[in-house]
Motif scaffolding. Sequence first.
Motif, PDB file in Angstrom:
ATOM      1  N   GLN A  64       0.809   5.895   2.860  1.00  0.00           N
ATOM      2  CA  GLN A  64       0.585   7.092   2.154  1.00  0.00           C
ATOM      3  C   GLN A  64      -0.061   7.597   1.193  1.00  0.00           C
ATOM      4  OE1 GLN A  64       3.164   9.868   3.737  1.00  0.00           O
ATOM      5  NE2 GLN A  64       2.382   7.868   5.397  1.00  0.00           N
TER       6      GLN A  64
ATOM      7  N   TYR B 272       4.421   4.356   0.354  1.00  0.00           N
ATOM      8  CA  TYR B 272       5.523   4.665   0.324  1.00  0.00           C
ATOM      9  C   TYR B 272       6.472   4.712  -0.379  1.00  0.00           C
ATOM     10  CZ  TYR B 272       4.147   3.187   5.555  1.00  0.00           C
ATOM     11  OH  TYR B 272       3.272   2.902   6.723  1.00  0.00           O
TER      12      TYR B 272
ATOM     13  N   GLY C 101       9.194  11.228   0.430  1.00  0.00           N
ATOM     14  CA  GLY C 101       8.346  11.480   0.519  1.00  0.00           C
ATOM     15  C   GLY C 101       8.375  12.279   2.341  1.00  0.00           C
TER      16      GLY C 101
END
Length: 305
Positions: A304, A46, A18
């Motif tokens: 995220q 994440y 990521g």
Amino acid sequence: LPCSNLAGALLTRAMDIGKVGIWFFLDAMPAADTAEFAKLVEKNGYKALWIPEAVGREPFAHAAYLLSHTDRLAIATGIANIWARDAVTMAAASKTVAELSGGRFLLGIGVSHKPLVTNLRGHSYDKPYSYMKEYLPKMKNALYLAPAPKDPVPVVLAALHPKMLALSAAEANGTHTYFVPPEHTAKARAQIGPNAMLCAAQAVILETDATKARTAAREYMKTYVPRLPNYTNNLKALGWADKEFENGCSDRLVDAIVAWGAEGKIRDRIDAHLKAGASHVCLLPLRADGSPLPDHRAVEAFRQR
């Protein structure tokens, strides 16, 4: 694989960690709490949690423990000290953890710092670059007779200066940089080319009060400058003058190293690293109250999706 072929072979299947991950010293927590923190990081989207090696937990054992308590999260060492284990052991440890976790492990390695290598461990720190250059082929060609992980373990090198940055691109998957402003990220990207991983650490403090934020930032920074020459010299190479390091560092230097303020201001710093060429930004969610524990608010704020 021969050294000249290894980096390209590894880069064909680069791990997806990521754009943003979390990096933190977890040694102030009991082990069970570190597992809960890893779960929180995973819950917030994440893909990677970075853990260091200094004078606390052994990182491979800890990584295996955290991986056993999560489902999708990758654990990365940021970094494992190459003076702490020989190349054969480093290779075996990384492959073992990668196999056990189904490939959710990224190996970050580095030469560490003279106080930790010479003063603490009793090793010679005369030629750290040469030691790393000789270490990598030994690690890559180490005999390993257990079942190997499905894919090669991605390897990034802690690097700040041109020679180590070049080595990270030529003989590994890329670099993990630490204690750097976006200007260094741009410089590093130009050095390593467009394809290598560039994982830049960024300390953040979710606090809008300048006095509180900078006090906490200076407490964090005093471990690194001016006490550790690798970081001080790197910043001087970027143009920071000696006076900036006096009296706990100038406000300008503090603000360059630690992103603090409201969410939007911190997001701007993350974006600055990404625009400068970072492939991944590792956030250090520091707290403004002086606690050594991570700020869960920051983990959740920059989640995220």
